[in-house]
Design a protein around this motif. Sequence first.
Motif, PDB file in Angstrom:
ATOM      1  N   SER A  71      93.359  47.419 171.417  1.00 31.14           N
ATOM      2  CA  SER A  71      93.976  46.155 171.003  1.00 31.14           C
ATOM      3  C   SER A  71      94.631  46.302 169.633  1.00 31.14           C
ATOM      4  N   GLY A  72      94.036  47.080 168.747  1.00 32.13           N
ATOM      5  CA  GLY A  72      94.647  47.334 167.444  1.00 32.13           C
ATOM      6  C   GLY A  72      95.949  48.099 167.583  1.00 32.13           C
ATOM      7  N   GLU A  73      95.955  49.098 168.456  1.00 35.25           N
ATOM      8  CA  GLU A  73      97.186  49.857 168.711  1.00 35.25           C
ATOM      9  C   GLU A  73      98.262  48.959 169.306  1.00 35.25           C
ATOM     10  N   ARG A  74      97.858  48.098 170.221  1.00 35.33           N
ATOM     11  CA  ARG A  74      98.801  47.185 170.862  1.00 35.33           C
ATOM     12  C   ARG A  74      99.410  46.240 169.827  1.00 35.33           C
ATOM     13  N   ARG A  75      98.590  45.730 168.935  1.00 39.50           N
ATOM     14  CA  ARG A  75      99.066  44.811 167.905  1.00 39.50           C
ATOM     15  C   ARG A  75     100.072  45.500 166.988  1.00 39.50           C
ATOM     16  N   ARG A  76      99.762  46.748 166.569  1.00 37.12           N
ATOM     17  CA  ARG A  76     100.687  47.495 165.720  1.00 37.12           C
ATOM     18  C   ARG A  76     101.992  47.798 166.444  1.00 37.12           C
ATOM     19  N   SER A  77     101.895  48.107 167.722  1.00 33.13           N
ATOM     20  CA  SER A  77     103.093  48.399 168.509  1.00 33.13           C
ATOM     21  C   SER A  77     103.965  47.157 168.636  1.00 33.13           C
ATOM     22  N   ASN A  78     103.352  46.018 168.862  1.00 29.13           N
ATOM     23  CA  ASN A  78     104.114  44.766 168.961  1.00 29.13           C
ATOM     24  C   ASN A  78     104.774  44.420 167.630  1.00 29.13           C
ATOM     25  N   THR A  79     104.076  44.682 166.537  1.00 31.03           N
ATOM     26  CA  THR A  79     104.646  44.417 165.216  1.00 31.03           C
ATOM     27  C   THR A  79     105.868  45.302 164.973  1.00 31.03           C
ATOM     28  N   ARG A  80     105.750  46.588 165.324  1.00 30.19           N
ATOM     29  CA  ARG A  80     106.892  47.495 165.169  1.00 30.19           C
ATOM     30  C   ARG A  80     108.072  47.050 166.024  1.00 30.19           C
ATOM     31  N   LEU A  81     107.789  46.624 167.248  1.00 25.96           N
ATOM     32  CA  LEU A  81     108.850  46.176 168.149  1.00 25.96           C
ATOM     33  C   LEU A  81     109.549  44.942 167.585  1.00 25.96           C
ATOM     34  N   LEU A  82     108.781  43.988 167.091  1.00 25.37           N
ATOM     35  CA  LEU A  82     109.362  42.784 166.508  1.00 25.37           C
ATOM     36  C   LEU A  82     110.208  43.121 165.283  1.00 25.37           C
ATOM     37  N   LEU A  83     109.707  44.011 164.437  1.00 24.35           N
ATOM     38  CA  LEU A  83     110.450  44.426 163.261  1.00 24.35           C
ATOM     39  C   LEU A  83     111.746  45.129 163.662  1.00 24.35           C
ATOM     40  N   LEU A  84     111.712  45.963 164.668  1.00 24.60           N
ATOM     41  CA  LEU A  84     112.903  46.652 165.151  1.00 24.60           C
ATOM     42  C   LEU A  84     113.925  45.669 165.715  1.00 24.60           C
TER      43      LEU A  84
END
Length: 98
Positions: A71-84
Motif C-alpha cells: 500500500s505504501g508503494e501504491r501510494r508513492r506510485s500514485n503520487t508520482r503519477l499525479l505529479l507527472l
Amino acid sequence: MIGSFFHSPKHRRFSMPFRYYNPEKEEMQDREDRIKKELGIHEKKGTDSDYRPNIRGQFRRAMNHSSKTASGERRRSNTRLLLLIVIISLAAYLLFKF
C-alpha cells in the motif's frame, strides 16, 4: 501402404517393480508391533504424535506485512503519477499559450 497410413500404436503397460520391498521384514515388523502393543511396550520414535507446528496465523501476518508495504508503494506510485500529469499539463498549457 494403407495399413501403415492408419496405424494406431499399441498401448504401453506401466510396470514398476518394487525396489526396496522385503515382505519377510515387513511381516516381522508387524508381528513385533502387535506383540509390543499387547504387552504395553511403547517405544519413542523420531516423531511425537502430540506435535503441532506453530504456524497458526503466520500466513496472515506475512500477508498483512506485505500488504502494508504494497500500500505504501501504491501510494508513492500514485503520487508520482499525479505529479507527472500536473507537469505535463502545465507544459502543454505553456506550449499552447505562447
